[in-house]
Design a protein around this motif. Structure first.
Motif, PDB file in Angstrom:
ATOM      1  N   ASP A  14       0.915  -1.328  -0.097  1.00 59.83           N
ATOM      2  CA  ASP A  14       0.164  -0.183   0.065  1.00 59.83           C
ATOM      3  C   ASP A  14       0.860   1.178   0.067  1.00 59.83           C
ATOM      4  O   ASP A  14       0.467   2.008  -0.590  1.00 59.83           O
ATOM      5  CB  ASP A  14      -0.955  -0.065   1.181  1.00 59.83           C
ATOM      6  CG  ASP A  14      -2.208  -0.785   1.122  1.00 59.83           C
ATOM      7  OD1 ASP A  14      -2.316  -1.504  -0.020  1.00 59.83           O
ATOM      8  OD2 ASP A  14      -2.654  -1.164   2.064  1.00 59.83           O
ATOM      9  N   ASP A  56       1.176   4.284  -2.961  1.00 57.31           N
ATOM     10  CA  ASP A  56       1.252   5.673  -2.480  1.00 57.31           C
ATOM     11  C   ASP A  56       2.369   6.280  -3.194  1.00 57.31           C
ATOM     12  O   ASP A  56       2.201   7.450  -3.663  1.00 57.31           O
ATOM     13  CB  ASP A  56       0.931   5.967  -1.065  1.00 57.31           C
ATOM     14  CG  ASP A  56      -0.436   5.547  -0.379  1.00 57.31           C
ATOM     15  OD1 ASP A  56      -1.198   5.148  -1.284  1.00 57.31           O
ATOM     16  OD2 ASP A  56      -0.433   5.223   0.659  1.00 57.31           O
ATOM     17  N   GLU A  57       3.479   5.679  -3.162  1.00 62.75           N
ATOM     18  CA  GLU A  57       4.721   6.469  -3.531  1.00 62.75           C
ATOM     19  C   GLU A  57       4.666   6.558  -4.882  1.00 62.75           C
ATOM     20  O   GLU A  57       5.140   7.679  -5.625  1.00 62.75           O
ATOM     21  CB  GLU A  57       6.061   5.848  -3.024  1.00 62.75           C
ATOM     22  CG  GLU A  57       6.157   5.825  -1.371  1.00 62.75           C
ATOM     23  CD  GLU A  57       7.653   5.377  -1.172  1.00 62.75           C
ATOM     24  OE1 GLU A  57       8.336   5.892  -0.236  1.00 62.75           O
ATOM     25  OE2 GLU A  57       7.861   4.230  -1.496  1.00 62.75           O
ATOM     26  N   SER A  92       2.101   6.662  -6.773  1.00 59.62           N
ATOM     27  CA  SER A  92       0.867   7.551  -7.399  1.00 59.62           C
ATOM     28  C   SER A  92       1.539   8.981  -7.070  1.00 59.62           C
ATOM     29  O   SER A  92       1.109  10.047  -7.772  1.00 59.62           O
ATOM     30  CB  SER A  92      -0.264   7.378  -6.338  1.00 59.62           C
ATOM     31  OG  SER A  92      -0.720   6.134  -6.632  1.00 59.62           O
TER      32      SER A  92
END
Length: 289
Positions: A268, A272-273, A275
């Motif tokens: 997850d 996030d990184e 994105s």
């Protein structure tokens, strides 16, 4: 500037769902490419620089892994960073690479090859460690010869490989040759990139001065070989938290592609990184143009 990312089963594991999710998310974010590394075998005492390599690291076969990624994605380009070319027979490798390219509809386009630094790995496959540079040079020539050959067959007579009237099909999808980039951290690798490669992807453990020297070596070697230095692609590692000024600085050095790896380990957090990086550099907008 083009942006790629990398997935290492040695770092993140070889779970197929996780690999597919990572690749699909990178594609959805607008990353141009996904790179995977290679080690054929490990053994007690194997080191990467000063660091011991645990013998249980699950390095998946890079080409099998890329075939799996190709089936899970639609657009993202497939790359190796790096494939240990001296440890592969080029006649077999030509078929495997062309097959992936055909089945992925022309996405096996960032093959990056290197020599390897583990002497035990060379011994394991019966390759003289000292000869691996010459062997790699011949292998590049054989790959291109087989991809470009027709139904009449092609022949080769070298120090390591020799054959007559061989025909290798299928051919790469829509191109006469697959691009071959050269990776490494030595001046010899830079010269090889200029003489034979379509691009140079230097290692991470180099200072700024040595990087500049090697890139100029690659360009000058290309010119001396009668090739166009301007056609060489220049790929570099980057940081997942890099900013626009960092990218501009690399672009000023001639870099055409930056490859980043998440700092996080959990899936997850990695998503996030990726994105956040994609949003920062508007990768989806660039992919759409």
């Amino acid at each position: 500037m083009k942006f790629g990312t990398t997935y290492s089963t040695a770092a993140y594991g070889a779970d197929p769902d996780r690999i597919a999710d990572y690749a699909r998310h990178a594609e959805e974010c607008g990353f141009e490419s996904l790179y995977v590394p290679e080690h054929i075998v490990l053994y007690p005492g194997a080191k990467y620089g000063p660091f011991d390599l645990p013998t249980s690291l699950p390095y998946a076969d890079p080409l099998d892994l890329l075939g799996f990624v190709a089936a899970a994605t639609q657009r993202i380009l497939l790359g190796t960073g790096v494939l240990l070319l001296p440890y592969h027979h080029p006649v077999i490798l030509a078929k495997r690479l062309a097959t992936i390219d055909v089945l992925s509809r022309g996405r096996m386009r960032l093959l990056t090859v290197g020599l390897g630094t583990l002497q035990g790995e060379a011994r394991a496959v019966g390759v003289d460690f000292a000869s691996r540079g010459r062997r790699a040079d011949e292998a590049i020539d054989v790959l291109r010869l087989l991809w470009g050959g027709g139904e009449e067959g092609v022949g080769f007579a070298g120090e390591f490989f020799a054959f007559e009237e061989l025909c290798s099909f299928p051919k790469p999808s829509g191109v006469a040759q697959l691009p071959i980039h050269v990776g490494g951290s030595s001046r010899a690798a830079a010269r090889r990139a200029g003489r034979r490669g379509d691009g140079y992807f230097p290692g991470g453990a180099l200072d700024a001065r040595e990087r500049a020297v090697q890139w100029e070596l690659a360009r000058s070697a290309a010119a001396e070989a009668g090739r166009d230095p301007e056609s060489l692609e220049y790929t570099r590692w980057g940081a997942i938290d890099m900013g626009e000024e960092d990218v501009e600085r690399l672009a000023a050095q001639g870099v055409t592609r930056i490859v980043v790896s998440p700092a996080a380990v959990e899936p997850d957090a990695q998503r996030d990184e990726l994105s956040a990086f994609a949003k920062r550099f508007a990768l989806l907008d660039a992919a759409a143009t």
